[in-house]
Design an enzyme around this catalytic site. Sequence first.
Site, PDB file in Angstrom:
ATOM      1  N   ASP A 284       4.142  36.118   8.552  1.00  0.00           N
ATOM      2  CA  ASP A 284       3.989  34.725   8.180  1.00  0.00           C
ATOM      3  C   ASP A 284       3.836  33.958   9.501  1.00  0.00           C
ATOM      4  O   ASP A 284       4.112  34.478  10.595  1.00  0.00           O
ATOM      5  CB  ASP A 284       5.185  34.227   7.359  1.00  0.00           C
ATOM      6  CG  ASP A 284       4.847  32.936   6.605  1.00  0.00           C
ATOM      7  OD1 ASP A 284       3.814  32.301   6.916  1.00  0.00           O
ATOM      8  OD2 ASP A 284       5.613  32.541   5.701  1.00  0.00           O
TER       9      ASP A 284
HETATM   10  C1  BGC Z   1       3.634  29.699   4.884  1.00  0.00           C
HETATM   11  C2  BGC Z   1       2.651  30.703   4.328  1.00  0.00           C
HETATM   12  C3  BGC Z   1       1.254  30.282   4.670  1.00  0.00           C
HETATM   13  C4  BGC Z   1       1.123  30.128   6.170  1.00  0.00           C
HETATM   14  C5  BGC Z   1      -0.263  29.706   6.616  1.00  0.00           C
HETATM   15  C6  BGC Z   1       3.386  29.391   6.348  1.00  0.00           C
HETATM   16  O1  BGC Z   1       4.122  28.284   6.738  1.00  0.00           O
HETATM   17  O2  BGC Z   1       4.946  30.169   4.706  1.00  0.00           O
HETATM   18  O3  BGC Z   1       2.810  30.822   2.947  1.00  0.00           O
HETATM   19  O4  BGC Z   1       0.327  31.205   4.176  1.00  0.00           O
HETATM   20  O5  BGC Z   1       2.035  29.128   6.590  1.00  0.00           O
HETATM   21  O6  BGC Z   1      -0.522  28.408   6.264  1.00  0.00           O
END
Ligand code: BGC
Length: 788
Positions: A284
């Site tokens: 993530d």
């Molecule tokens: C989130 C993810 C997301 C990623 C990219 C993160 O803060 O937890 O779900 O895909 O950002 O935007």
Amino acid sequence: MKRVFAVACLMAIVAMYAQLRSNHAQAPLAHLGKNSLKEVIAAMTVEEKVKLLVGMGMDLNVPSLIDQEDKKVPEKVPGAAGRTHAIPRLGIPSLTLSDGPAGVRIAQVRNGDSNKTYYATGFPIATLLASSWDTNLVNRVAVAHGNEAREYGVDILLAPAMNLHRNPLGGRNFEYYSEDPLIAGKMAAAYVKGVQSNGVGTSIKHFAANNQEFNRMQSDTIVSERALRELYLRSFEIAVKESQPWTVMSSYNLINGTYASQSPDLLSSILRNEWGFKGLVMTDWFAGNDPVAQLKAGNDMLMPGVPAQPKAILAALADGTLSKDQLDENVERVLNIILQSPAFKEYKYSDQPDLKAHAQVAREAAIEGMVLLKNDASGLPLAASAKIALFGNTSYDLIAGGTGSGDVNKAYVISLDQGLTAAGFTVNTALRNIYSNYIADQKAKRPRPRAFFPPEPIAEMSIDNSTVSNAANDADVAVITLGRNSGEFADRKVDDDFTLSTTEQELIKTVAGSFRQKGKKAIVVLNIGGPIEIASWGQSVNSIVLAWQPGQEAGNAIADLLSGKVNPSGKLPMTFPVAYRDVPSAQNFPGRELVGKKPLLTNPFGGKPAEVVYDEGIFVGYRYYKTFGIKPAYEFGYGLSYTDFSYGDLRLSSNRFDGKVAVAVSVTNAGKVAGKEAVEIYVSAPKGRLMKPECELRGFAKTDLLQPGQTQKLSFTITPEDLASYDSDSSSWIAEGGSYTVTAGASSENIKLSARFQLPRDLVVAKAHKLLTPQRELQEIKVSSGAK
Ligand code: BGC
């Protein structure tokens, strides 16, 4: 001589690869077998390999977070969350990764030029989709969603999100499907297949045990092996085995002391070795604190990528803490995905997806997942020409979906006011004016939201008695909409969020009182992303429609349902408790900050070290309420229809379990209008050594649209896995011998039919490994020993 020959061979392969890139329109994969891929890896420099594994950064105006050279490279798809490095000399293109679960999240305007827009369809939230109990529908949405991703030049969609609704206050629950792993797993699998049928990848997220937002980057989830295996990993296991997503996104949190993104147990032993996952794992965004540990754990791509990561990886390669073989393994997995990508195939995307057709899909899907919670005295459907008094901010300013990366830049949101008007109803203009002015005024005064956080909700206004009474004289029916919003970075709260604010309570009391006194009906529409308290006020209104956050076609879809154009068929994929204190994790959500503990990481969004202990163990949602006899406001699996269904002919293929048992049940539309029914199959285990919930959902299906009098037979199969529980002592899945009960229900409480079969002796259904064990004793809730 040998070396010269080898180098010559390599150069030939690299040249062939480059050649393939230029004319690979004819099946590049056919030419690039495993060996040739290995040769390509051998031709890469160490720096190139590291580049491939670390993303190109995210421009948040924080210099330490993005490489200044990368920053200069124009984005192919502005607003997309991430991209990987291209290596042109080897014909390796850059991949574009974009959120999210409710639509392609990209910038709608580029370089300030609003002549050409890049809006994406705002589909209903995942929770609504799960409420349809219809995997075919979910697949249809995903086909449209994936097509939109492909037509906008996206290679991998950062969706579906599939953590569990462990607690109703989870800030991102709207992005997730259910409190039950079977629903979450099946829905995610249907979604993955739909998106990937377009040749675009998915990233099931967030793996794993990431069910809250509180200090999410430094929170340690302390959970038993059994709860992990049966609930929090199970949904991912189903999705991986049934749909082979191209990628998995590891989560921010730690699990029993180790960061998920740095856990070889989670990402290699379980995900790859036990489940057979073939794709790549990415982190993530900004997750974890050790890039080398991430690569070693089998986390192949570090996203969005920060300049410190390649440095640390190169240093580890130089001093031997990271082996070249490990690096090559990570690289190979990334290249394998690149080979399948639209970018590699040089797909000529149009930037013009069929937004009109997809809006229609969004509208149809929205209706299928709305849940009719209450309908006394046939408050619904509304009479065709009804005059409606519309109360509540979100009647006019509807919430299509939650905030953060789960949000979508959509061209419009149809409000309930617009939807009802378009459906031919007359909406009270005095109220419309009062609300429109109030909302505009409040929005102008509202402080700018903190970066990334949801905007402050606009408080409901107090509405005076005479306005309500005038409306009650003029209109035939009152519709009051209550709204809730949430998203990344924050969980919801109990006061004025799970519970109604005083103004909301007053609003319902005054409006319902005034209308019902005049013999008119009062209806509540819930425009929310997760459960709220209903028990204290539900009896004062005729009907309650749970519309969820239904995407951009919201108002049209709700109007279709209120008018009876479509018969509601959604059911709850989670429990609505009477009070927050009834929630099994109420005492240990969202955990506690570990004051005085040294931060595990330092980045602008890092938060504080924290922990959350899952002392409710396997008793999440209905598994708890049913086993411990706690009555919910609306139980798991509950939902009404404008018609009635009768259940009959529950048949088992055998009353002795021999490898499997086939289950068939017939559902008849016994009412007066056409409708669909979601049928739920639960299994209750015999008393034995392992503690069991009262029952567990082991199958579900939705009928076709049944005309009055029409019957449909539905079939299910109970497998050994469905009987098994995870025994942490032997690290295996065990089905204990004895008498099992299969029930067919219209909800987890409304059981229509049951039958029994015998499992002659204990079965070891699967062997697993002792992994991810908690480092300390948990005080898990228990049912008295040996009992169910
Ligand atoms: C989130 C993810 C997301 C990623 C990219 C993160 O803060 O937890 O779900 O895909 O950002 O935007």
